[in-house]
Scaffold this motif. Structure first.
Motif, PDB file in Angstrom:
ATOM      1  N   ARG A 157       0.817  -1.226   0.000  1.00  0.00           N
ATOM      2  CA  ARG A 157       0.000   0.000   0.000  1.00  0.00           C
ATOM      3  C   ARG A 157       0.845   1.269   0.000  1.00  0.00           C
ATOM      4  O   ARG A 157       0.326   2.357  -0.240  1.00  0.00           O
ATOM      5  CB  ARG A 157      -0.912   0.021   1.226  1.00  0.00           C
ATOM      6  CG  ARG A 157      -1.914  -1.133   1.295  1.00  0.00           C
ATOM      7  CD  ARG A 157      -2.759  -1.024   2.547  1.00  0.00           C
ATOM      8  NE  ARG A 157      -3.643  -2.160   2.725  1.00  0.00           N
ATOM      9  CZ  ARG A 157      -4.846  -2.279   2.187  1.00  0.00           C
ATOM     10  NH1 ARG A 157      -5.307  -1.296   1.428  1.00  0.00           N
ATOM     11  NH2 ARG A 157      -5.592  -3.336   2.407  1.00  0.00           N
ATOM     12  N   TYR A 158       2.124   1.159   0.280  1.00  0.00           N
ATOM     13  CA  TYR A 158       2.963   2.344   0.444  1.00  0.00           C
ATOM     14  C   TYR A 158       4.063   2.439  -0.612  1.00  0.00           C
ATOM     15  O   TYR A 158       5.001   3.217  -0.478  1.00  0.00           O
ATOM     16  CB  TYR A 158       3.577   2.327   1.853  1.00  0.00           C
ATOM     17  CG  TYR A 158       2.539   2.080   2.923  1.00  0.00           C
ATOM     18  CD1 TYR A 158       1.622   3.076   3.262  1.00  0.00           C
ATOM     19  CD2 TYR A 158       2.438   0.852   3.562  1.00  0.00           C
ATOM     20  CE1 TYR A 158       0.644   2.848   4.217  1.00  0.00           C
ATOM     21  CE2 TYR A 158       1.463   0.617   4.521  1.00  0.00           C
ATOM     22  CZ  TYR A 158       0.567   1.618   4.847  1.00  0.00           C
ATOM     23  OH  TYR A 158      -0.409   1.381   5.790  1.00  0.00           O
ATOM     24  N   ILE A 159       3.924   1.640  -1.664  1.00  0.00           N
ATOM     25  CA  ILE A 159       4.911   1.653  -2.745  1.00  0.00           C
ATOM     26  C   ILE A 159       4.421   2.592  -3.850  1.00  0.00           C
ATOM     27  O   ILE A 159       3.372   2.375  -4.444  1.00  0.00           O
ATOM     28  CB  ILE A 159       5.114   0.241  -3.325  1.00  0.00           C
ATOM     29  CG1 ILE A 159       5.486  -0.756  -2.224  1.00  0.00           C
ATOM     30  CG2 ILE A 159       6.164   0.270  -4.424  1.00  0.00           C
ATOM     31  CD1 ILE A 159       6.782  -0.466  -1.541  1.00  0.00           C
ATOM     32  N   GLY A 160       5.172   3.636  -4.105  1.00  0.00           N
ATOM     33  CA  GLY A 160       4.760   4.616  -5.111  1.00  0.00           C
ATOM     34  C   GLY A 160       4.994   4.121  -6.537  1.00  0.00           C
ATOM     35  O   GLY A 160       6.053   3.574  -6.844  1.00  0.00           O
ATOM     36  N   ILE A 161       3.985   4.293  -7.403  1.00  0.00           N
ATOM     37  CA  ILE A 161       4.093   3.963  -8.829  1.00  0.00           C
ATOM     38  C   ILE A 161       3.546   5.133  -9.620  1.00  0.00           C
ATOM     39  O   ILE A 161       2.436   5.612  -9.355  1.00  0.00           O
ATOM     40  CB  ILE A 161       3.293   2.691  -9.178  1.00  0.00           C
ATOM     41  CG1 ILE A 161       3.770   1.506  -8.342  1.00  0.00           C
ATOM     42  CG2 ILE A 161       3.424   2.372 -10.670  1.00  0.00           C
ATOM     43  CD1 ILE A 161       2.947   0.246  -8.553  1.00  0.00           C
ATOM     44  N   ASN A 162       4.323   5.603 -10.595  1.00  0.00           N
ATOM     45  CA  ASN A 162       3.893   6.694 -11.467  1.00  0.00           C
ATOM     46  C   ASN A 162       3.967   6.240 -12.919  1.00  0.00           C
ATOM     47  O   ASN A 162       5.028   5.844 -13.400  1.00  0.00           O
ATOM     48  CB  ASN A 162       4.795   7.920 -11.259  1.00  0.00           C
ATOM     49  CG  ASN A 162       4.607   8.545  -9.888  1.00  0.00           C
ATOM     50  OD1 ASN A 162       3.667   9.291  -9.666  1.00  0.00           O
ATOM     51  ND2 ASN A 162       5.495   8.218  -8.958  1.00  0.00           N
ATOM     52  N   ILE A 163       2.827   6.285 -13.594  1.00  0.00           N
ATOM     53  CA  ILE A 163       2.726   5.827 -14.977  1.00  0.00           C
ATOM     54  C   ILE A 163       2.364   7.013 -15.861  1.00  0.00           C
ATOM     55  O   ILE A 163       1.342   7.678 -15.643  1.00  0.00           O
ATOM     56  CB  ILE A 163       1.677   4.708 -15.113  1.00  0.00           C
ATOM     57  CG1 ILE A 163       2.064   3.528 -14.214  1.00  0.00           C
ATOM     58  CG2 ILE A 163       1.540   4.269 -16.563  1.00  0.00           C
ATOM     59  CD1 ILE A 163       1.027   2.423 -14.164  1.00  0.00           C
ATOM     60  N   GLY A 164       3.205   7.289 -16.848  1.00  0.00           N
ATOM     61  CA  GLY A 164       2.965   8.419 -17.747  1.00  0.00           C
ATOM     62  C   GLY A 164       2.118   8.016 -18.947  1.00  0.00           C
ATOM     63  O   GLY A 164       2.473   7.088 -19.661  1.00  0.00           O
ATOM     64  N   ILE A 165       1.005   8.708 -19.150  1.00  0.00           N
ATOM     65  CA  ILE A 165       0.106   8.462 -20.286  1.00  0.00           C
ATOM     66  C   ILE A 165       0.232   9.645 -21.237  1.00  0.00           C
ATOM     67  O   ILE A 165      -0.057  10.783 -20.861  1.00  0.00           O
ATOM     68  CB  ILE A 165      -1.368   8.322 -19.840  1.00  0.00           C
ATOM     69  CG1 ILE A 165      -1.485   7.388 -18.640  1.00  0.00           C
ATOM     70  CG2 ILE A 165      -2.226   7.859 -21.012  1.00  0.00           C
ATOM     71  CD1 ILE A 165      -1.074   5.971 -18.899  1.00  0.00           C
ATOM     72  N   ILE A 166       0.673   9.364 -22.456  1.00  0.00           N
ATOM     73  CA  ILE A 166       0.953  10.464 -23.374  1.00  0.00           C
ATOM     74  C   ILE A 166       0.380  10.163 -24.748  1.00  0.00           C
ATOM     75  O   ILE A 166       0.166   9.012 -25.127  1.00  0.00           O
ATOM     76  CB  ILE A 166       2.476  10.711 -23.451  1.00  0.00           C
ATOM     77  CG1 ILE A 166       2.768  12.082 -24.039  1.00  0.00           C
ATOM     78  CG2 ILE A 166       3.188   9.607 -24.205  1.00  0.00           C
ATOM     79  CD1 ILE A 166       4.179  12.549 -23.778  1.00  0.00           C
ATOM     80  N   GLY A 167       0.138  11.218 -25.498  1.00  0.00           N
ATOM     81  CA  GLY A 167      -0.415  11.091 -26.839  1.00  0.00           C
ATOM     82  C   GLY A 167      -1.058  12.404 -27.237  1.00  0.00           C
ATOM     83  O   GLY A 167      -1.226  13.316 -26.418  1.00  0.00           O
ATOM     84  N   GLU A 168      -1.422  12.518 -28.496  1.00  0.00           N
ATOM     85  CA  GLU A 168      -2.024  13.757 -28.965  1.00  0.00           C
ATOM     86  C   GLU A 168      -3.450  13.911 -28.438  1.00  0.00           C
ATOM     87  O   GLU A 168      -4.003  12.996 -27.820  1.00  0.00           O
ATOM     88  CB  GLU A 168      -1.971  13.789 -30.495  1.00  0.00           C
ATOM     89  CG  GLU A 168      -0.539  13.800 -31.019  1.00  0.00           C
ATOM     90  CD  GLU A 168      -0.462  13.919 -32.528  1.00  0.00           C
ATOM     91  OE1 GLU A 168      -1.497  13.750 -33.187  1.00  0.00           O
ATOM     92  OE2 GLU A 168       0.651  14.162 -33.037  1.00  0.00           O
TER      93      GLU A 168
END
Length: 416
Positions: free
Chosen positions: A41-52
């Motif tokens: 529960r305390y593990i940070g995850i950052n996912i980048g969503i990109i596109g036009e």
């Protein structure tokens, strides 16, 4: 039950437990086990969503978080407005899992150069998803090369496949073949990548509104594999049962958690925190920490999407009723259709299934822990009963969850 079906205390976990007890005393082992069971529960995850603009980024972010644009915290869809700043969207089950809607590259504000990567805080993200609803642009390709050059993972995602299928069906009529259309789209994308001299030419074709179809499951499999162990566990337990692949991963992780919760129950039994459960046929009863088991069943129901809220969300998303999915349930049906309390559910399962062999097998495993936590009076019996109950519940809930996914696929297919 065979001995090897029981989870084992790994040497690393035993060593960590010993160090914790040396530092905090035996009474601290409860905190140690709780911390180990819930560290995801305390593990940070950052996912980048990109596109036009208008390629389905917001819809994808909502889809993977099991929310709609109308829900609190839902990403607005259909506006066509260009994202001008990185925008974060927490997952409702875990605020440490964040999906970032990133501004597209190649605009006057964000030209293709190093400043763009600095402006989105490039190093923050664990990996990137590059979305397009047609051919991937020169800007998408440039970004993929830059991500690869800096040693991070990216995935090409072709969205709105449902719309592409509908258009092709209208054009081709009786000659329409969904598999042929999918193959053509993938080949076109791969040719585009090869022309741009990209080494990774894989692409995943999905619909943000029909995730049971096409390649959403394959995409989820790759996203899970892309993360190191602790982040992988956090991702799997944070998201809902969005695919069969995710359900299978949940089962593996939940099984690894069983020994921790069973040991907590054993410690409770040794300390007198008992709830006796008589067995079928008048056999000697067993004692368990009922609060732990009830908490785990609630946790499993949510993980497998078998609780009321999850079933309703699924029914709404697939334009059907909750009863349609309830018909797919077997083991969990009494909790949904009969409104059986979880306490009664726990009692009934243990009465039917607990055996002396289970208790003996588990006691032999628990004995490894005794040098660390001291003598555990009656702990082996409690440990074995809890372990068997939790393992059986996971197995049966997994089967129910897979049946619900099959029902969703059938329902979705009938609408397309």
């Amino acid at each position: 039950m065979a001995d090897d079906s029981f989870g084992k205390f790994s040497e690393q976990e035993l060593q960590e437990a010993k160090q914790y007890v040396d530092a905090h005393g035996v009474s601290g082992i409860v905190d140690f086990l709780n911390d180990k069971a819930n560290q995801w529960r305390y593990i940070g995850i950052n996912i980048g969503i990109i596109g036009e603009s208008a390629v389905g980024k917001s819809s994808f972010i909502n889809c993977i978080r099991d929310v709609t644009a109308d829900d609190i915290g839902g990403a607005a869809v259909g506006t066509g407005d260009t994202t001008i700043e990185p925008t974060r969207y927490w997952h409702p089950y875990n605020e440490e899992l964040v999906f970032w809607d990133l501004p597209g590259v190649g605009t006057p504000k964000y030209p293709r150069n190093e400043k763009y990567l600095d402006s989105i805080n490039f190093e923050k993200y664990d990996f990137f998803l590059i979305l397009s609803d047609s051919r991937f642009s020169i800007n998408d390709v440039w970004l993929a090369k830059e991500i690869d050059k800096r040693g991070k993972r990216f995935f090409f995602v072709r969205t709105k496949i449902d719309e592409a299928m509908e258009n092709e069906q209208q054009i081709r009529g009786g000659d329409f073949s969904a598999s042929a259309v999918l193959d053509k789209i993938i080949k076109d994308c791969q040719n585009n990548f090869k022309a741009a001299q990209l080494t990774d030419t894989s692409v995943f074709c999905i619909s943000n509104y029909h995730r049971e179809m096409w390649q959403f499951e394959e995409l989820m499999e790759q996203l899970i594999v892309a993360l190191p162990e602790l982040k992988r566990i956090s991702l799997v337990l944070s998201i809902g049962p969005v695919s069969k692949q995710v359900i299978g991963q949940k089962t593996k992780i939940l099984k690894d958690r069983i020994w921790k919760m069973s040991t907590l129950s054993a410690l409770g039994a040794a300390g007198g925190a008992l709830v006796p459960i008589p067995l079928v046929g008048g056999a000697i009863g067993v004692a368990v920490d009922l609060a732990i088991l009830i908490g785990e069943v609630n946790f499993y129901l949510k993980q497998y999407g078998l609780n009321d809220e999850s079933l309703k969300q699924l029914a709404d998303r697939t334009n059907t009723t909750v009863d349609y999915y309830v018909q797919s349930l077997k083991f969990a049906s009494s909790l949904v259709t009969k409104r059986q309390t979880i306490k009664t559910f726990v009692f009934d399962v243990i009465k039917r299934q607990a055996t002396k062999q289970v208790q003996k097998t588990a006691a032999r495993e628990l004995v490894k822990f005794i040098p660390i936590i001291g003598s555990v009076v009656a702990g082996g019996v409690s440990f074995g009963t809890c372990y068997y109950f939790l393992e059986k519940t996971i197995k049966e809930f997994e089967a129910d969850a897979l049946s619900v996914v099959d029902a969703a696929i059938q329902q979705t297919s009938s609408q397309i």
